[in-house]
Design an enzyme around this catalytic site. Structure first.
Site, short mmCIF file in Angstrom:
data_model
loop_
_atom_site.label_atom_id
_atom_site.label_comp_id
_atom_site.label_asym_id
_atom_site.label_seq_id
_atom_site.Cartn_x
_atom_site.Cartn_y
_atom_site.Cartn_z
N MET A 168 -11.59 -5.53 5.91
CA MET A 168 -10.74 -4.62 6.67
C MET A 168 -10.43 -5.24 8.03
O MET A 168 -11.34 -5.63 8.77
CB MET A 168 -11.42 -3.27 6.85
CG MET A 168 -11.60 -2.47 5.58
SD MET A 168 -10.03 -2.07 4.74
CE MET A 168 -9.15 -1.16 6.02
N ASP A 201 -4.92 3.53 -1.65
CA ASP A 201 -6.03 3.89 -0.76
C ASP A 201 -6.51 5.30 -1.08
O ASP A 201 -5.75 6.27 -0.95
CB ASP A 201 -5.58 3.83 0.70
CG ASP A 201 -5.40 2.40 1.18
OD1 ASP A 201 -6.36 1.63 1.09
OD2 ASP A 201 -4.29 2.06 1.64
N SER A 237 0.84 -1.20 0.00
CA SER A 237 0.00 0.00 0.00
C SER A 237 0.87 1.25 0.00
O SER A 237 1.64 1.49 0.94
CB SER A 237 -0.90 0.02 1.24
OG SER A 237 -1.53 1.28 1.36
N HIS A 244 -8.65 1.21 -3.77
CA HIS A 244 -9.63 1.03 -2.69
C HIS A 244 -10.30 2.38 -2.41
O HIS A 244 -9.66 3.30 -1.88
CB HIS A 244 -8.89 0.50 -1.45
CG HIS A 244 -9.74 0.31 -0.25
ND1 HIS A 244 -9.20 0.09 1.00
CD2 HIS A 244 -11.09 0.29 -0.08
CE1 HIS A 244 -10.18 -0.05 1.88
NE2 HIS A 244 -11.33 0.08 1.25
N HIS A 268 -1.38 -1.35 -4.15
CA HIS A 268 -2.64 -0.95 -3.51
C HIS A 268 -2.66 0.56 -3.31
O HIS A 268 -1.72 1.14 -2.76
CB HIS A 268 -2.78 -1.65 -2.16
CG HIS A 268 -4.13 -1.52 -1.54
ND1 HIS A 268 -5.21 -2.30 -1.93
CD2 HIS A 268 -4.59 -0.71 -0.57
CE1 HIS A 268 -6.27 -1.98 -1.20
NE2 HIS A 268 -5.92 -1.01 -0.37
N ASP A 324 -6.71 -6.20 4.69
CA ASP A 324 -5.99 -4.92 4.74
C ASP A 324 -6.05 -4.37 6.15
O ASP A 324 -7.14 -4.12 6.68
CB ASP A 324 -6.64 -3.94 3.76
CG ASP A 324 -5.93 -2.59 3.70
OD1 ASP A 324 -4.93 -2.40 4.41
OD2 ASP A 324 -6.39 -1.73 2.93
N MET A 353 -9.08 8.26 -0.05
CA MET A 353 -9.88 8.71 1.09
C MET A 353 -10.42 10.11 0.82
O MET A 353 -9.68 10.97 0.34
CB MET A 353 -9.04 8.71 2.37
CG MET A 353 -8.34 7.40 2.65
SD MET A 353 -7.36 7.51 4.16
CE MET A 353 -6.41 6.00 4.03
N MET A 383 -12.29 4.46 -0.33
CA MET A 383 -12.88 4.72 0.99
C MET A 383 -13.56 6.09 0.93
O MET A 383 -13.09 7.07 1.51
CB MET A 383 -11.78 4.68 2.06
CG MET A 383 -11.31 3.28 2.36
SD MET A 383 -10.02 3.23 3.62
CE MET A 383 -8.57 3.40 2.58
#
Length: 228
Positions: free
Chosen positions: A146, A44, A17, A75, A42, A184, A46, A77
């Site tokens: 998660m 993330d 990540s 991902h 990966h 994760d 947000m 979020m």
């Protein structure tokens, strides 16, 4: 668009990540994990609403896509994934994972991802009942469990995580479909072994790799621990 990520096939996948990478030296960090044998990268994303943090946008994914051959596991979020899916797909995402707890219609979001030629992922938070994923199994390529509360790197693997992983693996087996089971949060060599025994086959690791004195060795140790 054609995703670089194929169907689950029993292989162990390690996805470092970049949330934990040194962003000043991101190109070098990505090269390091690529040379160490990373399978996916990966990313993330947000939005500061779904989780109390902000991170990467489509421009980051576009830049990575142009400079690495590693598949990009993105991902989301975010509170309203329908606002972001097309932009990230066009930027080069190979997998787009949305949260079942998001405010948008989950099935609509997953079908849009599929329509855009990207692999579909669905994530659940640590306190979400794993049975909630059942209605979506027929259109999923990946389920992300998660193992910490989403939003920040460096957290510890939650003790009840193996039970959640096992419950998801049971549903995948019942569905008889090739779906990746990704974990994760707090993943290192020790917790990867626990998660693998519970049924995980894709492992996101941030601090355990990028903050290690020897990132290549750390990645390889996680793979070895997850190979049961």
């Amino acid at each position: 668009m054609t995703s670089k990520i194929g169907p689950a096939n029993g292989k162990i996948v390690i996805a470092p990540s970049i949330l934990s990478a040194d962003l000043w030296n991101l190109a070098k960090e990505v090269q390091t994990v690529d040379e160490a044998g990373a399978d996916w990268l990966h990313v993330d994303v947000m939005d500061g609403h779904f989780v109390p943090n902000l991170s990467f946008g489509p421009a980051t994914v576009k830049s990575l896509s142009a400079r690495t051959d590693l598949p990009l596991d993105v991902h989301l979020m975010v509170q309203y994934p329908l606002r972001f899916i097309e932009a990230f797909a066009k930027a080069g995402a190979d997998m787009l994972t949305v949260h079942i707890e998001a405010q948008d219609d989950v099935e609509e979001a997953l079908l849009l991802i599929k329509k855009l030629g990207v692999k579909t992922g669905l994530s659940i938070k640590p306190d979400t009942d794993p049975l909630r994923i059942q209605p979506f199994l027929s259109i999923l390529d990946l389920i992300l469990v998660m193992t910490v509360q989403p939003g920040f790197g460096g957290q510890s693997f939650l003790p009840h995580s193996p039970a959640h992983i096992s419950a998801v693996r049971s549903q995948i087996k019942a569905a008889k479909r090739p779906i990746w089971l990704e974990v994760d949060g707090g993943i290192n060599a020790q917790t990867a072994a626990e998660a693998a025994h519970a049924g995980a086959d894709a492992f996101v690791a941030g601090n355990a790799i990028f903050a290690a004195a020897q990132p290549k060795r750390a990645l390889q140790d996680i793979r070895k621990a997850a190979t049961i």
